[in-house]
Design a protein around this motif. Structure first.
Motif, PDB file in Angstrom:
ATOM      1  N   GLY A 159      33.793 -30.657  30.156  1.00  0.00           N
ATOM      2  CA  GLY A 159      34.768 -30.032  29.264  1.00  0.00           C
ATOM      3  C   GLY A 159      35.887 -30.970  28.870  1.00  0.00           C
ATOM      4  O   GLY A 159      35.798 -32.187  29.049  1.00  0.00           O
ATOM      5  N   ARG A 160      36.940 -30.388  28.353  1.00  0.00           N
ATOM      6  CA  ARG A 160      38.115 -31.140  27.893  1.00  0.00           C
ATOM      7  C   ARG A 160      39.222 -30.983  28.932  1.00  0.00           C
ATOM      8  O   ARG A 160      39.488 -29.886  29.402  1.00  0.00           O
ATOM      9  N   TYR A 161      39.893 -32.115  29.246  1.00  0.00           N
ATOM     10  CA  TYR A 161      40.822 -32.155  30.366  1.00  0.00           C
ATOM     11  C   TYR A 161      42.140 -32.811  29.968  1.00  0.00           C
ATOM     12  O   TYR A 161      42.165 -33.768  29.200  1.00  0.00           O
ATOM     13  N   VAL A 162      43.213 -32.298  30.551  1.00  0.00           N
ATOM     14  CA  VAL A 162      44.528 -32.893  30.375  1.00  0.00           C
ATOM     15  C   VAL A 162      45.349 -32.614  31.639  1.00  0.00           C
ATOM     16  O   VAL A 162      45.119 -31.629  32.334  1.00  0.00           O
ATOM     17  N   SER A 163      46.273 -33.515  31.958  1.00  0.00           N
ATOM     18  CA  SER A 163      47.190 -33.315  33.080  1.00  0.00           C
ATOM     19  C   SER A 163      48.527 -32.822  32.558  1.00  0.00           C
ATOM     20  O   SER A 163      48.911 -33.120  31.423  1.00  0.00           O
ATOM     21  N   PHE A 164      49.222 -32.089  33.411  1.00  0.00           N
ATOM     22  CA  PHE A 164      50.566 -31.650  33.054  1.00  0.00           C
ATOM     23  C   PHE A 164      51.450 -31.636  34.289  1.00  0.00           C
ATOM     24  O   PHE A 164      50.966 -31.720  35.420  1.00  0.00           O
ATOM     25  N   GLU A 165      52.745 -31.564  34.048  1.00  0.00           N
ATOM     26  CA  GLU A 165      53.727 -31.449  35.112  1.00  0.00           C
ATOM     27  C   GLU A 165      54.316 -30.050  35.002  1.00  0.00           C
ATOM     28  O   GLU A 165      54.763 -29.650  33.919  1.00  0.00           O
ATOM     29  N   VAL A 196      49.395 -31.301  37.768  1.00  0.00           N
ATOM     30  CA  VAL A 196      48.285 -30.364  37.806  1.00  0.00           C
ATOM     31  C   VAL A 196      47.342 -30.715  36.670  1.00  0.00           C
ATOM     32  O   VAL A 196      47.762 -31.229  35.631  1.00  0.00           O
ATOM     33  N   GLY A 197      46.050 -30.434  36.841  1.00  0.00           N
ATOM     34  CA  GLY A 197      45.077 -30.647  35.791  1.00  0.00           C
ATOM     35  C   GLY A 197      44.721 -29.330  35.124  1.00  0.00           C
ATOM     36  O   GLY A 197      44.848 -28.260  35.711  1.00  0.00           O
ATOM     37  N   MET A 198      44.258 -29.433  33.895  1.00  0.00           N
ATOM     38  CA  MET A 198      43.851 -28.256  33.132  1.00  0.00           C
ATOM     39  C   MET A 198      42.541 -28.590  32.427  1.00  0.00           C
ATOM     40  O   MET A 198      42.415 -29.642  31.797  1.00  0.00           O
ATOM     41  N   LEU A 199      41.549 -27.705  32.534  1.00  0.00           N
ATOM     42  CA  LEU A 199      40.227 -27.936  32.005  1.00  0.00           C
ATOM     43  C   LEU A 199      39.778 -26.784  31.127  1.00  0.00           C
ATOM     44  O   LEU A 199      39.828 -25.631  31.545  1.00  0.00           O
ATOM     45  N   GLN A 200      39.349 -27.114  29.908  1.00  0.00           N
ATOM     46  CA  GLN A 200      38.666 -26.140  29.057  1.00  0.00           C
ATOM     47  C   GLN A 200      37.181 -26.480  29.181  1.00  0.00           C
ATOM     48  O   GLN A 200      36.714 -27.474  28.645  1.00  0.00           O
ATOM     49  N   PRO A 201      36.436 -25.664  29.984  1.00  0.00           N
ATOM     50  CA  PRO A 201      35.028 -25.994  30.237  1.00  0.00           C
ATOM     51  C   PRO A 201      34.191 -26.038  28.965  1.00  0.00           C
ATOM     52  O   PRO A 201      34.463 -25.311  28.007  1.00  0.00           O
ATOM     53  N   SER A 202      33.178 -26.897  28.996  1.00  0.00           N
ATOM     54  CA  SER A 202      32.213 -26.955  27.894  1.00  0.00           C
ATOM     55  C   SER A 202      31.474 -25.623  27.826  1.00  0.00           C
ATOM     56  O   SER A 202      31.202 -25.013  28.864  1.00  0.00           O
ATOM     57  N   PRO A 203      31.109 -25.204  26.607  1.00  0.00           N
ATOM     58  CA  PRO A 203      30.320 -23.967  26.497  1.00  0.00           C
ATOM     59  C   PRO A 203      28.981 -24.150  27.217  1.00  0.00           C
ATOM     60  O   PRO A 203      28.378 -25.212  27.158  1.00  0.00           O
ATOM     61  N   ARG A 204      28.551 -23.111  27.914  1.00  0.00           N
ATOM     62  CA  ARG A 204      27.272 -23.136  28.633  1.00  0.00           C
ATOM     63  C   ARG A 204      26.169 -22.625  27.711  1.00  0.00           C
ATOM     64  O   ARG A 204      26.327 -21.597  27.078  1.00  0.00           O
ATOM     65  N   GLY A 205      25.072 -23.359  27.657  1.00  0.00           N
ATOM     66  CA  GLY A 205      23.971 -22.993  26.779  1.00  0.00           C
ATOM     67  C   GLY A 205      23.016 -21.992  27.323  1.00  0.00           C
ATOM     68  O   GLY A 205      23.032 -21.413  28.296  1.00  0.00           O
TER      69      GLY A 205
END
Length: 137
Positions: free
Chosen positions: A115-121, A128-137
């Motif tokens: 998926g798509r990932y970014v860190s934040f404070e 902390v990390g944040m993940l928008q998971p890839s769509p599952r097929g």
């Protein structure tokens, strides 16, 4: 609610780390290559054919290369979100700071098959990390 889906901890020696966690806790460790930042995956619970955990609430994790600088020398958690951009906006509105992906501020990491990932404070200075998971097929 957005659940915690992954943990990450720094490691100074991946081989030593792998041996420790597999011997003490029975975790299955998987060393990734340079193209994935030499990340060390830690499977702490059974997963299905899509690498999703079988036991609700259980999470897997990994180890990143320790660096003697803020954000790279302490453990952190990864939270799953439905919409990364929307969540990034909420972080800023709530007094947090989006740190970005591995290439720095304003970037988002696209992790193949994950998926798509970014860190934040957060408001307390925690990374902390944040993940928008890839769509599952």
């Amino acid at each position: 609610m957005n659940p915690v889906v992954h943990f990450e901890m720094p490691a100074k020696d991946n081989k030593r780390t792998s041996e420790f966690y597999s011997n003490v806790f029975g975790w299955q460790m998987n060393q990734l290559g340079a193209e994935m930042g030499n990340y060390l995956l830690a499977h702490t619970t059974e997963t299905d054919e899509n690498n999703m955990v079988k036991t609700p609430g259980a999470i897997n994790g990994g180890f990143f290369s320790y660096q003697d600088k803020e954000g790279f020398n302490v453990p952190h958690l990864v939270i799953s979100v439905d919409n990364l951009e929307e969540s990034m906006k909420k972080i800023e509105e709530a007094g947090g700071k989006v740190l970005g992906g591995s290439k720095g501020p304003g970037t988002v990491d696209d992790i193949p098959g994950i998926g798509r990932y970014v860190s934040f404070e957060d408001s307390e200075g925690n990374h902390v990390g944040m993940l928008q998971p890839s769509p599952r097929g």
